[in-house]
Design an enzyme around this catalytic site. Structure first.
Site, short mmCIF file in Angstrom:
data_model
loop_
_atom_site.label_atom_id
_atom_site.label_comp_id
_atom_site.label_asym_id
_atom_site.label_seq_id
_atom_site.Cartn_x
_atom_site.Cartn_y
_atom_site.Cartn_z
N GLU A 42 0.78 -1.37 -0.08
CA GLU A 42 0.15 -0.04 0.03
C GLU A 42 0.76 1.34 -0.07
O GLU A 42 0.57 2.09 -0.57
CB GLU A 42 -1.02 0.15 1.09
N TYR A 125 -6.93 6.44 3.28
CA TYR A 125 -6.90 5.43 2.22
C TYR A 125 -6.05 4.08 2.67
O TYR A 125 -6.59 2.93 2.70
CB TYR A 125 -6.51 5.80 1.13
N ASP A 143 -9.70 5.43 -3.40
CA ASP A 143 -8.68 6.19 -4.21
C ASP A 143 -9.39 6.69 -5.44
O ASP A 143 -10.34 7.00 -5.58
CB ASP A 143 -7.43 5.26 -4.38
#
Length: 215
Positions: A42, A125, A143
């Site tokens: 991520e 996020y 996103d």
DNA sequence: AAACCGGGGCT
DNA sequence: AGCCCAGGTTT
């Protein structure tokens, strides 16, 4: 569930599309990917293409499979591995986040939103993504891809704004309980291959019939 | 609220 | 030459 009449049908068709067309081979999506590997992915994927991350991810997690191995080496050794990705500030993200995971969480990636947000380099996020993909929780992460797809399909005003509450609300209300991870991956894959920012492939789209945006 | 980070691919 | 990429931090 959402009050939108097409919501259930959209989720159903999207997940079917994902089963057949999703990028299931990506190493950080493997069933046995560790929470730390998910966190690493991520952080690497922030504003960085999947193709670029694929070039460095597997070697990185082989060398640095856990927070201990990250803090054991020099900053230069980390920087060297992720240099091709750009955004060199992420070297410090990895080191600071690893230190905190070791000191505050016994070396394990935390499974609470507030604790993930305290990790340097992790915002709303990334925190939600780790909850969904690493810990199997029902969390949604919006996103640019997710925002674009949802706002187009359901005709929202916040077209491609990942920070608009409108998009997060819709993502949460539409997310299938117990399959958040698949749903998020499906939205991202769909947004990057079919419902693209420019020249979307509406003529070859599995949900065009219920989409507010398709012509 | 806006600036800034960053190499690589696409237009 | 300009824009975008699985965003976040800093000013």
């Amino acid at each position: 569930m959402s009050s939108h009449p097409n919501c259930d049908a959209f989720v159903d068709k999207l997940l079917t599309w994902y089963d057949d067309n999703g990028r299931h081979h990506l190493p950080w999506r493997k069933n046995d990917a560790s929470p730390f590997e998910v966190l690493v992915a991520e952080l690497m994927l922030q504003q960085t293409s999947v193709e670029q991350v694929q070039e460095v991810f597997e070697e990185f997690v082989e060398k640095f499979p856990n927070p201990d191995s990250v803090v054991a080496v020099s900053e230069e050794e980390i920087s060297e591995e992720i240099e091709p990705l750009g955004l060199q500030k992420r070297t410090k993200y990895f080191r600071k986040a690893s230190h905190r995971i070791i000191e505050q969480h016994g070396g394990h990636v935390p499974d609470e939103r507030s604790e993930l947000l305290d990790l340097h380099g992790a915002g709303e996020y990334t925190a939600a993504s780790v909850l969904a993909h690493a810990h199997g929780k029902d969390a949604v992460a919006v996103d640019t891809n997710v925002a674009r797809v949802l706002s187009r399909v359901f005709g929202l005003d916040a077209a491609d704004d990942p920070n608009a509450a409108e998009n997060w609300d819709l993502a949460e209300r539409s997310s299938p309980t117990g399959r958040c991870s698949d749903y998020l991956h499906a939205l991202i894959d769909f947004g990057s291959t079919v419902c693209t920012a420019s020249n979307p492939k509406c003529s070859d789209c599995p949900v065009a019939d219920l989409c507010d945006y398709a012509e």
